[in-house]
Write a protein that holds these residues in place. Structure first.
Motif, PDB file in Angstrom:
ATOM      1  N   GLN A 133      39.897  45.521  20.733  1.00  0.00           N
ATOM      2  CA  GLN A 133      39.820  44.144  20.216  1.00  0.00           C
ATOM      3  C   GLN A 133      39.034  44.074  18.917  1.00  0.00           C
ATOM      4  N   GLY A 134      37.964  44.816  18.822  1.00  0.00           N
ATOM      5  CA  GLY A 134      37.163  44.819  17.599  1.00  0.00           C
ATOM      6  C   GLY A 134      37.928  45.374  16.425  1.00  0.00           C
ATOM      7  N   LYS A 135      38.700  46.395  16.626  1.00  0.00           N
ATOM      8  CA  LYS A 135      39.493  46.980  15.545  1.00  0.00           C
ATOM      9  C   LYS A 135      40.529  45.993  15.029  1.00  0.00           C
ATOM     10  N   LYS A 136      41.121  45.260  15.947  1.00  0.00           N
ATOM     11  CA  LYS A 136      42.131  44.274  15.567  1.00  0.00           C
ATOM     12  C   LYS A 136      41.500  43.117  14.761  1.00  0.00           C
ATOM     13  N   ALA A 137      40.300  42.647  15.180  1.00  0.00           N
ATOM     14  CA  ALA A 137      39.623  41.558  14.468  1.00  0.00           C
ATOM     15  C   ALA A 137      39.216  42.001  13.074  1.00  0.00           C
ATOM     16  N   LEU A 138      38.839  43.240  12.900  1.00  0.00           N
ATOM     17  CA  LEU A 138      38.437  43.737  11.583  1.00  0.00           C
ATOM     18  C   LEU A 138      39.625  43.743  10.621  1.00  0.00           C
ATOM     19  N   GLU A 139      40.771  44.129  11.114  1.00  0.00           N
ATOM     20  CA  GLU A 139      41.970  44.142  10.254  1.00  0.00           C
ATOM     21  C   GLU A 139      42.330  42.714   9.815  1.00  0.00           C
ATOM     22  N   GLU A 140      42.202  41.746  10.714  1.00  0.00           N
ATOM     23  CA  GLU A 140      42.512  40.355  10.355  1.00  0.00           C
ATOM     24  C   GLU A 140      41.532  39.832   9.298  1.00  0.00           C
ATOM     25  N   ALA A 141      40.255  40.172   9.416  1.00  0.00           N
ATOM     26  CA  ALA A 141      39.253  39.718   8.451  1.00  0.00           C
ATOM     27  C   ALA A 141      39.518  40.306   7.067  1.00  0.00           C
ATOM     28  N   GLN A 142      39.941  41.531   6.970  1.00  0.00           N
ATOM     29  CA  GLN A 142      40.220  42.157   5.675  1.00  0.00           C
ATOM     30  C   GLN A 142      41.413  41.476   5.002  1.00  0.00           C
ATOM     31  N   THR A 163      37.123  46.555  24.685  1.00  0.00           N
ATOM     32  CA  THR A 163      36.338  45.968  23.593  1.00  0.00           C
ATOM     33  C   THR A 163      36.573  46.723  22.302  1.00  0.00           C
ATOM     34  N   THR A 185      42.305  38.336   5.388  1.00  0.00           N
ATOM     35  CA  THR A 185      41.858  37.007   4.953  1.00  0.00           C
ATOM     36  C   THR A 185      41.055  37.094   3.658  1.00  0.00           C
TER      37      THR A 185
END
Length: 845
Positions: A84-93, A81, A95
């Motif tokens: 996965q959270g670290k990867k989702a944060l990078e994608e949001a930044q 977990t 965007t």
């Protein structure tokens, strides 16, 4: 640290509660206060349970293995977990950065578009502003041209009195002048506005003078040419455009002018001004209004309501003049004259309600044509019909309509009569006093000619009440109606006292007194035995309640039915008075005292009837007590005293029943009260009888008494319908009273028939048959058995031991007084015998 070297984790209470809510497991291992020793003792409570130790160890090892697997799974999931959270944060930044660049680009394009639009519309805005200014300038020039030209034209038309041609330009110039109010700082505009104001003032003065020259009889003939009807009509339209004050002053002058003849004709010094000729006032205004509408009604606009204004002013003047003249000549006013004036005034006010709308009473009503209340045009023919006298039926119809629709014309004149309405109530008081006295005189004449039913005077009284109430409703439903209700209450009491209560038959005993008997005795000393016998015979009759005659019984029944009718009608009268009177006085109207009076008359009448029927039974009761019951040797038919009572019932009860045919509930009430009074007296008489004694054991007298009592019981059960061809079942409540009372009499006889030995059995039977009787009744039963006093003592002592406490009422002396062995007549007879002995002794000496 524990003994095993593992540190114990201590959690707070809140954390522990949350864990328990999540787990929702009742396993002792999950408890916060887990004690290994107690847990082991629960698993192995005794030595025999150690045989299962291997199974328990295997089950625990299995649980440990499952917990280890669960813990490993949770640890692995938590590690994945985080990645996965670290990867989702990078994608949001990434965007967010892209979105920001797009917004910046859109903003730059919008600024460029705005600058292009401003360049395109710059010339259009300038053209639009120029158009508005040009339009405003043209409008102002047109208004100025109209104002300049119109002012000159108005002056010329006003001088020529061409009011029909003035109306439209005047309305236009007035509106234009109102438009230029915002430019009054300009001298030219101010000058023109002033000229318009002067034209208004000149027209107001000129039109007013024209009306005065045309209508005033005192006008100077050389003052100028009179106006034609057409010019006056146009002039009224012009006045409607001018200041509303001009219209008010013109109408005030014209209305006052119309009333000058009336004021002079009906001056208070004139004979025609008094109340007896008040109808001539209303006839004058009717003719005047018809004449005005025929000649000048078309001159004035409909929304001016000139006819209504004349009628209102007439009403105000009439009210003031009537108030003044009545105050000066109050002594000349009688109720007949007052009612005549009120009746004529009320009829006239009702005509005004039907004829006019009442719009002139509203001070807020606008006088401009656009806001005036529309009025339906009326032809002279319709006006004549409305102003003619209405028939009584149509007046009643109008009165019913007015109860739902209030009108300002109601009491517009009639209010001046309110201060004199006490004359009306005083007159009603006198009339009712005479009416009640008339009823008394008529009843005295027909006192021996009484027919069954309600007295006719009762209906006449309430018919008079109804007429007074209807009349008072038309006069005043306030204090006068309340005062009238007070008068009604007074004469309801008078009627009850003088016509009903005073006519109740009164009888007095005519039997000789003791003094008379003694006088008779001393005059006939030579035949002492005969004298004593005569005195004793007369003395036995002394104190008897006299009987009513048949006519007197019928009269009592008539009084009762009349009181019942009054009682019901008084309730209706009270409801009607509360319905008609004003709300202020509604709660103050109460006729409960008068209803209580009629209740009292009914109750007293029933009591007298009961007393009369009981008096008829008295000789039979005395005969019953004089029979030597212990000497009866055989049982036959019912005794003569029972036949006498039954014969008396058959003679008296049908008369009462037939005359109370319309009052069944009170006849039933009479029957109830009679048996409630008669049965106890019969039982008291029964106690005086001596049907047996314990020495001879002769119970034939008891059996005869039992037969007579049963026969009397049967007669009483059928008493309500005795002697009637139509047999009705007696009410259940009545039957219960008879059965209960006469059953007690039968039980008394059965107790007397029972032997006193054994004593305990005798007393037990007494308590069983007469459970509600007390010590006094026990004494009376012993006296009926002719037991000697010394033989009664052990029975009384035993009775006191066996009887309930509530039955031990009274002592020996009280019981002896209750029985006495003699009636009041017997006591009086003993006193007389003692007196007779003393007289004989004196004579012998």
């Amino acid at each position: 640290m524990s003994e095993s070297g593992v540190q114990k984790i201590i959690l707070s209470n809140n954390v522990q509660q949350c864990i328990e809510q999540v787990l929702q497991n009742q396993d002792p291992l999950n408890s916060a206060d887990f004690d290994p020793t107690d847990y082991i003792n629960q698993l192995f409570p005794n030595e025999q349970s150690l045989s299962n130790i291997d199974d328990i160890i295997n089950r625990m090892e299995l649980q440990i293995s499952e917990l280890d697997d669960n813990i490993r799974g949770v640890v692995r999931s938590q590690s994945q977990t985080g990645e996965q959270g670290k990867k989702a944060l990078e994608e949001a930044q990434a965007t967010i950065v892209q979105l920001f660049s797009q917004i910046t680009d859109i903003k730059e394009r919008a600024e460029k578009t705005e600058s292009m639009v401003k360049e395109i519309t710059c010339d259009i805005k300038q053209l639009d502003c120029a158009k508005k200014n040009l339009t405003s300038a043209i409008t102002i020039l047109n208004h100025l041209h109209m104002l300049f030209g119109g002012v000159e034209s108005l002056v010329t038309l006003a001088e020529k009195r061409q009011y029909g041609e003035i109306l439209n330009p005047l309305q236009a110039i007035t509106e234009v002048n109102q438009y230029f109010k915002q430019y009054t700082e300009i001298p030219q505009i101010q000058s023109l506005s002033q000229r318009v104001t002067n034209i208004h003032a000149d027209l107001s003065t000129q039109i007013t003078e024209d009306f005065k020259n045309c209508f005033s009889t005192s006008a100077n003939p050389n003052s100028g040419q009179k106006m034609s009807m057409k010019q006056l009509t146009d002039a009224c339209k012009v006045v409607s455009v001018l200041d509303p004050k001009v219209k008010r002053e013109l109408l005030k002058w014209y209305v006052n002018l119309q009333m000058q003849e009336y004021i002079q004709l009906f001056h208070e010094n004139q004979d025609i001004a008094w109340l007896d000729k008040i109808d001539k006032r209303y006839a004058w205004i009717k003719r005047h209004l018809l004449d005005f509408e025929d000649k000048y009604g078309k001159i004035f606009p409909l929304d001016w309501e000139v006819s209504e204004r004349i009628a209102v002013h007439f009403c105000n003047i009439t009210k003031e003049e009537l108030t003044n003249i009545m105050a000066k000549r109050r002594t000349e006013i009688d109720v007949k004259l007052l009612l005549f004036a009120i009746q004529k005034t009320s009829a006239f006010e009702l005509l005004l309600v039907k004829r006019f709308s009442g719009a002139t009473f509203d001070e807020n009503t606008s006088t401009s044509p656009s806001h005036a209340k529309p009025v339906t045009p009326r032809s002279p023919g319709n006006d004549k019909k409305l102003l003619e006298d209405q028939s009584p039926s149509s007046q009643e119809q109008i009165q019913m309509e007015l109860e739902q629709t209030k009108s300002p014309f109601i009491d517009l004149i009639g209010v001046c009569f309110k201060a004199y309405l006490d004359l009306y109530t005083e007159s009603i008081d006198r009339n009712l006093a005479d009416l009640v006295e008339k009823f008394v005189r008529e009843q005295q004449k027909d006192i021996n000619d009484i027919n069954a039913g309600v007295f006719p005077s009762c209906a006449d009284l309430f018919v008079f009440y109804k007429k007074c109430m209807v009349q008072c409703t038309q006069l005043c439903n306030g204090k006068t109606m309340f005062d009238l209700s007070t008068v009604f209450k007074k004469y309801l009491r008078e009627y009850a006292a003088k016509v009903l209560e005073s006519k109740v038959p009164k009888v007095t005993s005519t039997q000789p007194s003791i003094g008379t008997n003694l006088s008779f005795l001393t005059k006939d000393l030579q035949n002492l035995q005969t004298a004593a016998g005569q005195v004793i015979h007369n003395f036995l009759k002394e104190g008897d309640v006299p009987r009513y005659t048949k006519d007197e019984v019928v009269r009592i029944c008539c009084i009762m039915t009349t009181a019942e009718y009054c009682l019901e009608t008084v309730q209706q009268l009270e409801d009607k008075l509360k319905e008609k009177v004003e709300a202020t006085y509604k709660d103050r109207i109460d006729l409960s005292e008068e209803k209580d009076i009629f209740h009292r008359v009914i109750s007293n009448s029933i009591h007298l009837l009961v007393q009369d029927v009981e008096s008829g039974c008295e000789p039979a009761m005395i005969a019953m007590s004089k029979v030597q019951w212990q000497n009866i040797s055989q049982v036959g038919d019912q005794s003569p005293f029972v036949n006498s009572i039954i014969t008396h019932f058959k003679q008296s009860i049908p008369i009462i029943r037939d005359n109370l045919a319309t009052s069944r509930k009170y006849y039933t009430q009479f029957c109830h009260k009679f048996v409630n009074s008669f049965i106890p007296k019969y039982i008291n008489t029964l106690y005086k009888c001596r049907p047996t004694n314990d020495t001879t054991s002769n119970i034939m007298g008891c059996e005869q008494l039992l037969l007579d009592t049963h026969s009397l019981k049967t007669t009483l059960l059928d008493l309500p319908s005795i002697g009637s061809q139509v047999v009705r079942k007696a009410p259940t409540s009545y039957t219960k009273v008879v059965v209960k009372g006469m059953s007690k009499a039968e039980m008394i006889i059965k107790i007397v028939m029972a032997p006193v030995n054994p004593a305990q059995q005798f007393i037990e039977q007494y308590l069983k048959l007469l459970p509600e009787s007390g010590l006094g009744d026990f004494y009376k039963v012993l006296d009926m058995k002719l037991l000697k006093k010394q033989d009664q003592v052990p029975l009384i002592d035993l009775y006191k031991k066996l009887a309930p406490k509530e039955n031990l009422t009274g002592d020996v002396e009280e019981a002896s007084n209750a029985t006495g062995g003699d009636s009041e007549k017997g006591k009086s007879l003993k006193k007389f015998e003692n007196l007779l002995r003393k007289t004989r002794k004196t004579f012998q000496e």
